[in-house]
Design a protein around this motif. Structure first.
Motif, short mmCIF file in Angstrom:
data_model
loop_
_atom_site.label_atom_id
_atom_site.label_comp_id
_atom_site.label_asym_id
_atom_site.label_seq_id
_atom_site.Cartn_x
_atom_site.Cartn_y
_atom_site.Cartn_z
N LEU A 1 0.92 -1.25 -0.13
CA LEU A 1 -0.11 -0.10 0.00
C LEU A 1 0.97 1.23 -0.01
N ASN A 2 0.50 2.00 -0.88
CA ASN A 2 1.41 3.47 -0.94
C ASN A 2 0.39 4.56 -0.68
N ALA A 3 0.71 5.12 0.59
CA ALA A 3 -0.44 6.24 1.22
C ALA A 3 0.52 7.55 1.20
N THR A 4 -0.14 8.65 0.79
CA THR A 4 0.37 10.00 0.80
C THR A 4 -0.47 11.04 1.35
N VAL A 5 -0.17 11.66 2.36
CA VAL A 5 -1.12 12.53 3.16
C VAL A 5 -0.43 14.10 3.09
N THR A 6 -0.98 15.26 2.68
CA THR A 6 -0.84 16.26 2.57
C THR A 6 -1.56 17.27 3.25
N TYR A 7 -0.85 17.86 4.22
CA TYR A 7 -1.58 18.92 5.31
C TYR A 7 -1.02 20.36 4.69
N THR A 8 -2.18 21.15 4.50
CA THR A 8 -1.99 22.58 4.12
C THR A 8 -2.91 23.55 4.88
N LEU A 9 -1.99 24.53 5.34
CA LEU A 9 -2.56 25.67 6.18
C LEU A 9 -2.81 26.94 5.17
N SER A 10 -3.89 27.24 4.83
CA SER A 10 -4.03 28.06 3.67
C SER A 10 -4.22 29.50 4.35
N ASP A 11 -4.24 30.45 3.63
CA ASP A 11 -4.16 31.86 4.23
C ASP A 11 -5.72 32.20 4.29
N GLN A 12 -6.60 31.32 3.84
CA GLN A 12 -7.98 31.47 4.10
C GLN A 12 -8.40 30.81 5.55
N ASN A 13 -7.27 30.62 6.50
CA ASN A 13 -7.70 30.10 7.78
C ASN A 13 -8.47 28.82 7.71
N ALA A 14 -7.92 27.86 6.74
CA ALA A 14 -8.26 26.44 6.62
C ALA A 14 -7.30 25.48 6.70
N LEU A 15 -7.31 24.34 7.25
CA LEU A 15 -6.55 23.33 7.22
C LEU A 15 -6.78 22.28 6.14
N ASP A 16 -6.41 21.97 5.19
CA ASP A 16 -6.91 21.12 4.12
C ASP A 16 -5.81 19.89 4.37
N ILE A 17 -6.46 18.77 4.28
CA ILE A 17 -5.93 17.36 4.31
C ILE A 17 -6.39 16.57 2.98
N ASP A 18 -5.29 16.21 2.27
CA ASP A 18 -5.55 15.48 1.19
C ASP A 18 -5.11 14.16 1.19
N TYR A 19 -5.62 12.95 0.79
CA TYR A 19 -5.17 11.87 0.60
C TYR A 19 -4.91 11.16 -0.65
N ARG A 20 -4.03 10.50 -0.88
CA ARG A 20 -3.66 9.64 -2.25
C ARG A 20 -3.09 8.45 -2.00
N ILE A 21 -3.91 7.24 -2.22
CA ILE A 21 -3.51 5.91 -1.95
C ILE A 21 -3.61 5.11 -2.97
N THR A 22 -2.72 4.24 -3.34
CA THR A 22 -2.70 3.01 -4.44
C THR A 22 -2.41 1.50 -3.65
N THR A 23 -2.40 0.75 -4.30
CA THR A 23 -2.14 -0.88 -3.78
C THR A 23 -1.78 -1.54 -5.03
N THR A 24 -0.93 -2.49 -4.62
CA THR A 24 -0.54 -3.57 -5.76
C THR A 24 -1.56 -4.98 -5.51
N ALA A 25 -2.27 -4.95 -4.50
CA ALA A 25 -3.00 -6.05 -4.37
C ALA A 25 -4.56 -5.60 -3.75
N PRO A 26 -5.56 -6.25 -4.15
CA PRO A 26 -6.85 -5.72 -4.03
C PRO A 26 -7.27 -5.71 -2.30
N THR A 27 -7.93 -4.67 -2.05
CA THR A 27 -8.17 -4.50 -0.57
C THR A 27 -9.33 -3.63 -0.34
N THR A 28 -10.05 -3.84 0.73
CA THR A 28 -10.95 -2.60 1.02
C THR A 28 -10.33 -1.55 1.91
N LEU A 29 -10.88 -0.30 1.63
CA LEU A 29 -10.00 0.72 2.47
C LEU A 29 -10.90 1.63 3.05
N GLN A 30 -10.63 2.06 4.33
CA GLN A 30 -11.20 3.40 4.98
C GLN A 30 -10.03 4.26 5.45
#
Length: 317
Positions: free
Chosen positions: A125-154
């Motif tokens: 499983l290859n998981a990437t998480v990005t936190y961004t603190l914007s000038d609009q006073n928002a905390l953004d969390i972005d996820y990107r995930i890939t896998t080499t084998a079938p799975t369920t994900l939460q």
């Protein structure tokens, strides 16, 4: 304010010294308005976040610990990125040291690649998480995930909020609004079953803003409930709004996911967790597929927007 920043710095230095210094890192994000977020690559977790109150004072709005050992012993995986894999919903990445891929003053990206067989997954499983603190006073969390084998994900977060600025103060007087008319019944493992139940005339009806403590005694032990959102495919529509009248802080949540899990951590609580989940139904009332196949990419996004001018629906008399 200087005393607050000095205290946060001391706490973070203490945390750094108690984690393997060669592997673990803390990254401070700062926006143009002075808000600060501290992200640790131990569990890709949010350690600290400040936001302004009605008179401009920066105060903490999320719960966190001073020592690494406290995070290890906390069964709620406080502040961490939570990735549940397979039918057994295995979750171990919150106790792993992630790689810091890139960072600047306002954003940090972290990555973890599992080994073959880790988390009972036949592939990687290859998981990437990005936190961004914007000038609009928002905390953004972005996820990107890939896998080499079938799975369920939460995928979700373990961030626990208290908008009062005092992490020991009760949240029961804070107001909550949810964009929902249905709960999504949970199974014995506390995951959504996709069985929807109407919230009208129940303690789970937050279609109008209510104090969290107004009907919490009618629950078994506080709120630990999943809610099917009314606008599951539209990140322009807020999923939830939390408001603290004393500090004047409002937090609006936007999510790419169709379900929001609300957890008050008991009936006498000083913190609330709001966790988007890839479960329930899309806008066409089709069941969401939480499986991930090789070649597919899972994307998810959550935005926590802070203001001191709450939306009209949250303004109390």
């Amino acid at each position: 304010m200087k005393q607050l920043h000095a205290l946060i710095t001391m706490v973070l230095l203490s945390l750094v010294m108690n984690i393997n210094a060669q592997e673990a890192r803390l990254v401070k994000l700062t926006n143009s308005n002075g808000m600060e977020a501290i992200v640790s690559n131990y569990g890709a977790r949010l350690v600290s976040l400040t936001a302004h109150n009605w008179n401009g004072r920066l105060e903490p709005v999320v719960k966190g610990y001073n020592q690494l050992e406290d995070y290890k012993q906390d069964s709620t995986t406080l502040g961490a990125t939570l990735i549940y894999i397979g039918k057994e919903h295995t979750e171990t990445l919150s106790s792993k040291v992630w790689e810091v891929v890139s960072s600047d003053n306002q954003s940090v990206s972290l990555r973890y690649i599992t080994t073959e067989g880790e988390n009972n997954l036949n592939g990687k499983l290859n998981a990437t998480v990005t936190y961004t603190l914007s000038d609009q006073n928002a905390l953004d969390i972005d996820y990107r995930i890939t896998t080499t084998a079938p799975t369920t994900l939460q995928v979700t977060n373990g961030i626990c909020f208290n908008l009062s600025g005092d992490m020991h103060r009760s949240i029961l007087k804070q107001h909550l609004w949810l964009d929902t008319h249905y709960t999504n019944k949970l199974d014995k493992g506390q995951f959504p079953t996709n069985e929807l139940q109407k919230t009208r005339l129940t303690p789970f009806d937050f279609t109008q803003p209510r104090e969290i403590g107004e009907r919490i005694k009618a629950t078994i032990n506080g709120y630990y409930h999943a809610f099917q959102l009314r606008h599951p495919d539209n990140m322009q529509k807020p999923a939830a709004i939390l408001f603290d009248a004393q500090s004047g802080r409002a937090m609006t949540i936007y999510s790419s996911e169709p379900t929001l899990l609300v957890n008050t951590h008991g009936a006498q609580s000083s913190g609330i967790t709001l966790q988007p989940l890839h479960a329930g139904y899309n806008s066409g009332m089709e069941k969401v597929d939480n499986s991930l196949q090789p070649g597919q990419v899972f994307y998810g996004a959550t935005v926590f927007l802070f203001t001191t001018d709450p939306p009209l629906i949250m303004k109390t008399k």
